[in-house]
Design an enzyme around this catalytic site. Structure first.
Site, short mmCIF file in Angstrom:
data_model
loop_
_atom_site.label_atom_id
_atom_site.label_comp_id
_atom_site.label_asym_id
_atom_site.label_seq_id
_atom_site.Cartn_x
_atom_site.Cartn_y
_atom_site.Cartn_z
N CYS A 48 117.47 -6.86 44.42
CA CYS A 48 116.40 -7.68 43.85
C CYS A 48 115.51 -6.85 42.93
O CYS A 48 114.66 -7.39 42.24
CB CYS A 48 115.56 -8.31 44.96
N CYS A 84 112.25 -2.70 45.38
CA CYS A 84 111.86 -1.36 45.84
C CYS A 84 113.06 -0.42 45.77
O CYS A 84 114.19 -0.85 45.63
CB CYS A 84 111.30 -1.42 47.26
N CYS A 125 111.84 -10.47 53.34
CA CYS A 125 111.65 -9.20 52.65
C CYS A 125 110.78 -8.32 53.55
O CYS A 125 109.73 -8.76 54.03
CB CYS A 125 110.96 -9.43 51.31
N GLN A 157 94.06 -6.20 44.71
CA GLN A 157 94.98 -5.15 45.15
C GLN A 157 96.00 -5.71 46.14
O GLN A 157 95.65 -6.49 47.02
CB GLN A 157 94.18 -4.00 45.78
N GLU A 199 85.16 -4.68 32.04
CA GLU A 199 86.53 -5.16 32.22
C GLU A 199 86.88 -6.08 31.04
O GLU A 199 86.04 -6.86 30.59
CB GLU A 199 86.60 -5.89 33.58
N ASP A 248 89.36 3.37 36.42
CA ASP A 248 90.57 2.94 37.13
C ASP A 248 91.45 2.16 36.14
O ASP A 248 91.62 0.95 36.27
CB ASP A 248 90.15 2.06 38.32
N CYS A 303 96.78 4.47 38.73
CA CYS A 303 98.03 3.90 39.26
C CYS A 303 99.20 4.42 38.42
O CYS A 303 100.34 3.98 38.60
CB CYS A 303 97.97 2.39 39.29
N1 SAH Z 1 89.27 -1.28 39.53
C1 SAH Z 1 89.92 -2.55 39.80
C2 SAH Z 1 91.03 -2.90 38.82
C3 SAH Z 1 91.99 -1.83 38.44
S1 SAH Z 1 93.42 -2.40 37.56
C4 SAH Z 1 90.43 -2.59 41.24
O1 SAH Z 1 90.46 -1.57 41.92
O2 SAH Z 1 90.79 -3.65 41.71
C5 SAH Z 1 93.03 -2.06 35.91
C6 SAH Z 1 92.11 -3.07 35.27
O3 SAH Z 1 91.87 -2.66 33.92
C7 SAH Z 1 92.68 -4.49 35.17
O4 SAH Z 1 91.74 -5.38 35.74
C8 SAH Z 1 92.84 -4.74 33.66
O5 SAH Z 1 92.56 -6.08 33.28
C9 SAH Z 1 91.79 -3.81 33.09
N2 SAH Z 1 92.02 -3.33 31.70
C10 SAH Z 1 93.19 -3.00 31.13
N3 SAH Z 1 92.99 -2.53 29.89
C11 SAH Z 1 91.66 -2.57 29.68
C12 SAH Z 1 90.83 -2.19 28.57
N4 SAH Z 1 91.35 -1.68 27.46
N5 SAH Z 1 89.50 -2.34 28.70
C13 SAH Z 1 88.97 -2.85 29.84
N6 SAH Z 1 89.70 -3.22 30.90
C14 SAH Z 1 91.02 -3.08 30.83
#
Ligand code: SAH
Length: 375
Positions: A11, A14, A85, A209, A257, A305, A332
């Site tokens: 699939c 993983c 799964c 998450q 964001e 992040d 990530c």
């Molecule tokens: N810190 C959050 C989300 C992390 S995921 C948590 O822990 O849940 C990364 C996030 O970055 C996503 O929500 C995505 O929409 C946002 N993102 C991606 N590119 C971006 C950009 N250029 N400017 C602002 N946000 C962005």
């Protein structure tokens, strides 16, 4: 206890499922050590999951015309059927089995991606594991779901934890799963989960998450690395989780964001948690940072992040001007984090430790946290 997957890798979900969890962690440890080698820092052993199975709180499947569910085989329209799964929250597959039975009973029309005809394209299950609430989203090519009352009645009778059922309409001829229009068939259209002592609203489109327990461990680490934060910028903040948790320790937090839906959720979450010292701004993180730098704004703490593609050189150049005393970088995509850390080094930030987390057991992915200090 080691478990075996009957359709190993077919699939594409993983890579290590039948190799054993310890072996997968060992592989990831070696990979991280090598990746960060050039910095001569402490790469801590990866924080593994207490239970590496059943962690996915979000699952998307397609159905075939025999009402079997599964993922599409890579670059094909063939559904690879599975029974259970090992990575899904265990309720998820029980719910999918019931949906499959009801689809068969009511002869629900299934979408054929080759002909762009038929109704049901995907089913999305989201589980709030802490509160035991479930959201079922039926993604359809048709704005009408005949027999929805009976379907909802039978589903919620069998699974009282299903708090909402939504029809998401997607009439596009692409592989993007969700459409823009939604109709609530049962409940409020969202569920509520708890994370690090706060509540968060989850709808079908919200970013949240995937692995609840490992996420709490990752956020705890992130928070513990912040020393006396005052004015905090939480960049790439999603639905505001990290910033809201950090707001307990800080005077003021600003979350940035790009995704409008996520910002809407962030504001709802802020209100329902009665947090008054956080503000969310919808903007591209780099553009926002450039504006802040040109205004000579002052922040002592930056949390970042970014998505797997990492941040940008311009973002880091703006950090140089803003000159915060501390940065915590959650990643990530450790490869792009390494690229960005080299840029941070050039502008005078150093780090001594890398903390890897196994957010997605049995897959290739690793999440890492690094605290940077101004030299
Ligand atoms: N810190 C959050 C989300 C992390 S995921 C948590 O822990 O849940 C990364 C996030 O970055 C996503 O929500 C995505 O929409 C946002 N993102 C991606 N590119 C971006 C950009 N250029 N400017 C602002 N946000 C962005």
């Amino acid at each position: 206890m080691r478990k075996q997957c009957a359709i190993e890798k077919k699939c594409g979900g993983c890579q290590f499922i039948n190799k054993g969890y310890e072996a997968s962690l060992e592989y990831k440890n070696k990979k991280m050590k090598k990746l960060f080698e050039e910095f001569h820092v402490n790469v801590h052993p990866i924080e593994g999951a207490k239970n590496p199975y059943g962690y996915r709180n979000k699952t998307i499947v397609a159905f075939d015309h025999q009402y079997h569910y599964g993922l599409y085989e890579e670059s094909s329209h063939r559904v690879v059927p599975y029974d259970t799964c090992l990575l899904h929250d265990e309720k998820t597959d029980q719910i999918l089995k019931k949906i499959s039975q009801l689809f068969r009973k009511y002869r629900v029309s299934i979408y054929d991606p080759r002909k762009s005809r038929g109704d049901i394209r995907h089913v999305l299950i989201r589980r709030a594991v802490k509160t035991n609430q479930t959201l079922v989203t039926l993604v359809s090519n048709n704005k009408v779901f005949n027999g929805s009352k009976n379907f909802c009645k039978e589903m919620t009778k069998a699974f009282p934890d299903i708090k909402s059922i939504v029809l998401n309409v997607n009439q596009r001829k692409t592989s993007i799963v969700l459409g823009d229009y939604e109709k609530v068939l049962y409940g409020k259209g969202f569920i509520i989960d708890e994370l690090c002592g706060l509540t968060f609203k989850i709808s079908s489109k919200s970013f949240y998450q995937i692995n609840h327990d490992q996420c709490e461990a990752l956020y705890d680490k992130t928070l513990s690395l912040l020393k006396n934060p005052q004015k905090v910028l939480d960049t790439y903040c999603g639905i505001g989780t990290i910033g809201m948790i950090a707001s307990k320790k800080a005077k003021e937090v600003i979350g940035v964001e790009r995704n409008r839906d996520a910002i809407k959720d962030a504001n709802d979450n802020k209100a329902s948690n009665h947090i008054n010292n956080i503000k969310f701004i919808c903007d591209d993180a780099t553009e926002f940072m450039k504006k802040q730098a040109s205004m000579k704004a002052s922040y002592d703490t930056i949390i970042m992040d970014p998505p797997r593609t990492g941040s940008t050189k311009e973002f880091i150049q703006a950090v140089k001007i803003l000159n915060p005393k501390q940065i915590v970088y959650v990643s990530c995509g450790p490869d792009t984090q390494v690229r960005d850390l080299k840029e941070f080094k050039k502008i005078g930030y150093t780090f001594t430790d890398v903390y890897p987390f196994d957010m997605f057991p049995f897959t290739e992915h690793v999440e890492t946290v690094v605290r940077l200090d101004k030299k």
